[in-house]
Design a protein around this motif. Sequence first.
Motif, PDB file in Angstrom:
ATOM      1  N   ILE A   1     -47.520 -65.865  20.555  1.00  0.00           N
ATOM      2  CA  ILE A   1     -47.609 -67.201  19.978  1.00  0.00           C
ATOM      3  C   ILE A   1     -46.198 -67.655  19.633  1.00  0.00           C
ATOM      4  O   ILE A   1     -45.450 -66.950  18.950  1.00  0.00           O
ATOM      5  CB  ILE A   1     -48.508 -67.214  18.726  1.00  0.00           C
TER       6      ILE A   1
ATOM      7  N   ASN B   1     -54.453 -65.087  23.160  1.00  0.00           N
ATOM      8  CA  ASN B   1     -53.513 -65.213  22.037  1.00  0.00           C
ATOM      9  C   ASN B   1     -54.240 -65.365  20.707  1.00  0.00           C
ATOM     10  O   ASN B   1     -53.895 -64.720  19.711  1.00  0.00           O
ATOM     11  CB  ASN B   1     -52.601 -66.421  22.258  1.00  0.00           C
ATOM     12  N   VAL B   2     -55.259 -66.218  20.686  1.00  0.00           N
ATOM     13  CA  VAL B   2     -55.978 -66.486  19.441  1.00  0.00           C
ATOM     14  C   VAL B   2     -56.723 -65.251  18.958  1.00  0.00           C
ATOM     15  O   VAL B   2     -56.653 -64.868  17.779  1.00  0.00           O
ATOM     16  CB  VAL B   2     -56.943 -67.671  19.627  1.00  0.00           C
TER      17      VAL B   2
ATOM     18  N   SER C   1     -58.888 -66.961  29.269  1.00  0.00           N
ATOM     19  CA  SER C   1     -57.646 -67.719  29.346  1.00  0.00           C
ATOM     20  C   SER C   1     -56.584 -67.063  28.470  1.00  0.00           C
ATOM     21  O   SER C   1     -56.893 -66.259  27.581  1.00  0.00           O
ATOM     22  CB  SER C   1     -57.869 -69.163  28.890  1.00  0.00           C
ATOM     23  N   GLN C   2     -55.331 -67.433  28.725  1.00  0.00           N
ATOM     24  CA  GLN C   2     -54.255 -66.893  27.899  1.00  0.00           C
ATOM     25  C   GLN C   2     -54.358 -67.403  26.466  1.00  0.00           C
ATOM     26  O   GLN C   2     -54.035 -66.695  25.510  1.00  0.00           O
ATOM     27  CB  GLN C   2     -52.893 -67.273  28.481  1.00  0.00           C
ATOM     28  N   THR C   3     -54.836 -68.630  26.315  1.00  0.00           N
ATOM     29  CA  THR C   3     -55.015 -69.174  24.963  1.00  0.00           C
ATOM     30  C   THR C   3     -56.038 -68.368  24.182  1.00  0.00           C
ATOM     31  O   THR C   3     -55.821 -68.032  23.012  1.00  0.00           O
ATOM     32  CB  THR C   3     -55.455 -70.648  25.026  1.00  0.00           C
TER      33      THR C   3
END
Length: 259
Positions: A71, A97-98, A92-94
């Motif tokens: 992040i 990350n989350v 997804s990469q998002t």
Amino acid sequence: MLDKQDSRRQRNLRPNGLELPIPGPAFTKEGRASRGKSRKLAPGIRIERSFTRAGDNGYAGVTWEQRTASIVGEGGKVVFEQRDVEVPSSWSQTATNVVVQKYFRGQLGTPGRERSVRQLIDRVADTITGWGMQDGYFADQASADNYRAELKHLLVEQKMSFNSPVWFNVGIEPEPQCSACFHQQRRRHHGVHPGLAKTEGMLFKYGSGTGTNLSPIRSSKELLHGGGTASGPVSFMKGFDAFAGVIKSGGKTRRAPRW
């Protein structure tokens, strides 16, 4: 924890818990020890598979890969990074990350830190299934295994998800706080008890949000018996809002949710 006693009451009196409570001292240590002898047991729920097949633990067909969860903050500065985490390739990469930053438990850089989405889902799903087995929810072991596999499938395939307090606390805290939202109310017309701030702080600590109805408090236009005027609800709102701003929700999110 703030709501431990309420949680115990709910666990002991679950309407779908397959045990029919008989009136008695259920909430004393002696009462809890004798409940199993004094209750009439109802048949558990039989669970069939809908998304998985026999022998599938919920992860069949999932392709896993190693990624770096990162992040980046203002100015391109990396504010969080964890390398070599195992995630489904379909995520997804998002999402990676989350989930890694918010929901993986353990101190970063230590062996106790979770490193796989599989570990995260196992922690939550296995704990919930264990509660069901302990409380007699399932008709048999096969039903419990089916439930566990179906739940893991739904989570890893992102067909459903729990709220943040579940991911924060289940499998970590002995009596986890799992509700996302709490509502509090002052019933008296004179002031706000300082314990309210403590209550909100404990709710924020374990990842929940809270709102408080301050409408019973006297208006700032009302006169006090000793002279002067009341502080009014808005002044307390400002104070509690400032307090919420310094607490990390679940130890992760910078701003605790308050309304």
